[in-house]
Design a protein around this motif. Sequence first.
Motif, PDB file in Angstrom:
ATOM      1  N   MET A   4       0.733  -1.362   0.030  1.00  0.00           N
ATOM      2  CA  MET A   4       0.014  -0.056   0.006  1.00  0.00           C
ATOM      3  C   MET A   4       0.679   1.292  -0.014  1.00  0.00           C
ATOM      4  O   MET A   4       1.914   1.220   0.715  1.00  0.00           O
ATOM      5  N   SER A   5       0.610   2.030  -1.072  1.00  0.00           N
ATOM      6  CA  SER A   5       1.235   3.457  -1.086  1.00  0.00           C
ATOM      7  C   SER A   5       0.493   4.595  -0.317  1.00  0.00           C
ATOM      8  O   SER A   5      -0.828   4.539  -0.463  1.00  0.00           O
ATOM      9  N   GLU A   6       1.231   5.234   0.732  1.00  0.00           N
ATOM     10  CA  GLU A   6       0.528   6.490   1.242  1.00  0.00           C
ATOM     11  C   GLU A   6      -0.062   7.161   0.362  1.00  0.00           C
ATOM     12  O   GLU A   6       0.576   7.424  -0.798  1.00  0.00           O
ATOM     13  N   ASN A   7      -1.375   7.930   0.593  1.00  0.00           N
ATOM     14  CA  ASN A   7      -1.945   8.962  -0.015  1.00  0.00           C
ATOM     15  C   ASN A   7      -2.131   8.443  -1.737  1.00  0.00           C
ATOM     16  O   ASN A   7      -2.529   9.313  -2.542  1.00  0.00           O
ATOM     17  N   CYS A   8      -2.485   7.109  -1.848  1.00  0.00           N
ATOM     18  CA  CYS A   8      -3.021   6.799  -3.235  1.00  0.00           C
ATOM     19  C   CYS A   8      -4.191   6.225  -3.043  1.00  0.00           C
ATOM     20  O   CYS A   8      -4.704   5.512  -2.065  1.00  0.00           O
ATOM     21  N   LEU A   9      -5.293   7.238  -3.773  1.00  0.00           N
ATOM     22  CA  LEU A   9      -6.427   6.662  -3.857  1.00  0.00           C
ATOM     23  C   LEU A   9      -6.908   5.208  -4.048  1.00  0.00           C
ATOM     24  O   LEU A   9      -7.826   4.733  -3.283  1.00  0.00           O
ATOM     25  N   PHE A  10      -6.529   4.696  -5.256  1.00  0.00           N
ATOM     26  CA  PHE A  10      -6.890   3.417  -5.370  1.00  0.00           C
ATOM     27  C   PHE A  10      -6.300   2.527  -4.422  1.00  0.00           C
ATOM     28  O   PHE A  10      -6.962   1.321  -4.122  1.00  0.00           O
ATOM     29  N   CYS A  11      -5.066   2.611  -3.576  1.00  0.00           N
ATOM     30  CA  CYS A  11      -4.728   1.861  -2.464  1.00  0.00           C
ATOM     31  C   CYS A  11      -5.692   1.775  -1.332  1.00  0.00           C
ATOM     32  O   CYS A  11      -6.159   0.782  -0.894  1.00  0.00           O
ATOM     33  N   LYS A  12      -6.172   3.014  -1.191  1.00  0.00           N
ATOM     34  CA  LYS A  12      -7.276   3.306  -0.134  1.00  0.00           C
ATOM     35  C   LYS A  12      -8.374   2.617  -0.608  1.00  0.00           C
ATOM     36  O   LYS A  12      -9.068   1.901   0.143  1.00  0.00           O
ATOM     37  N   LYS A  39      -2.026  -4.589  -5.275  1.00  0.00           N
ATOM     38  CA  LYS A  39      -0.700  -4.275  -4.842  1.00  0.00           C
ATOM     39  C   LYS A  39      -0.384  -3.067  -5.750  1.00  0.00           C
ATOM     40  O   LYS A  39      -1.020  -2.852  -6.777  1.00  0.00           O
ATOM     41  N   HIS A  40       0.367  -1.902  -4.994  1.00  0.00           N
ATOM     42  CA  HIS A  40       0.499  -0.679  -5.686  1.00  0.00           C
ATOM     43  C   HIS A  40       1.653  -0.696  -7.164  1.00  0.00           C
ATOM     44  O   HIS A  40       2.886  -1.062  -6.504  1.00  0.00           O
ATOM     45  N   VAL A  41       0.985  -0.558  -8.225  1.00  0.00           N
ATOM     46  CA  VAL A  41       2.012  -0.481  -9.408  1.00  0.00           C
ATOM     47  C   VAL A  41       1.266   0.845  -9.876  1.00  0.00           C
ATOM     48  O   VAL A  41       0.203   1.109 -10.223  1.00  0.00           O
ATOM     49  N   ASN A  80      -2.397   7.794  -9.961  1.00  0.00           N
ATOM     50  CA  ASN A  80      -1.041   6.922 -10.224  1.00  0.00           C
ATOM     51  C   ASN A  80      -1.089   5.583  -9.675  1.00  0.00           C
ATOM     52  O   ASN A  80      -0.236   5.465  -8.741  1.00  0.00           O
ATOM     53  N   HIS A  81      -1.947   4.823 -10.004  1.00  0.00           N
ATOM     54  CA  HIS A  81      -2.134   3.488  -9.778  1.00  0.00           C
ATOM     55  C   HIS A  81      -2.441   2.574 -10.689  1.00  0.00           C
ATOM     56  O   HIS A  81      -3.813   2.955 -11.075  1.00  0.00           O
ATOM     57  N   LEU A  82      -1.830   1.669 -11.178  1.00  0.00           N
ATOM     58  CA  LEU A  82      -2.394   1.155 -12.476  1.00  0.00           C
ATOM     59  C   LEU A  82      -3.844   0.755 -12.664  1.00  0.00           C
ATOM     60  O   LEU A  82      -4.230  -0.037 -11.492  1.00  0.00           O
TER      61      LEU A  82
HETATM   62 ZN    ZN Z   1      -1.901   2.581  -4.957  1.00  0.00          ZN
END
Ligand code: ZN
Length: 118
Positions: free
Chosen positions: A1-9, A46-48, A101-103
Amino acid sequence: MSENCLFCKIAADQIPSKKVYEDEDFLAFHDINPAAPIHILVIPKKHVVSMQDVSGQDSEWLGKMMALAPSLAAKAGCRPGPEGGFRIVINNGLDGGQEINHLHMHILGGERPWQQRA
Ligand code: ZN
Ligand code: 5GP
């Protein structure tokens, strides 16, 4: 998980989404601002960042992600066969029209491609 990534959230259920499919590795949900009558986004959990960050080692999960499209499109109401169908779009980087910026893979359907914005 990447901080501040909308799609990870969204993948972590920290931000709600209208899910249409989920498994261990992928999540599919309705686009919040649909560019076609049917507009689904499919993401790896997963964050890509984008296709600029993948290589041959990623072909297995990328293939699995692509292979989800026909059943998700059919379930969402895309007509089957040569008279129906859908578009798959992956935007990459600013020059490629990527905003998140999340594939993610767009599945667009329900009208002919030349009427669609994405
Ligand atoms: Zn992400
Ligand atoms: P991109 O331009 O990066 O390829 O596409 C990003 C897409 O994500 C856009 O179609 C946009 O409408 C969608 N989107 C942006 N924020 C959200 C959100 O919070 N929830 C959902 N479901 N979709 C979003």
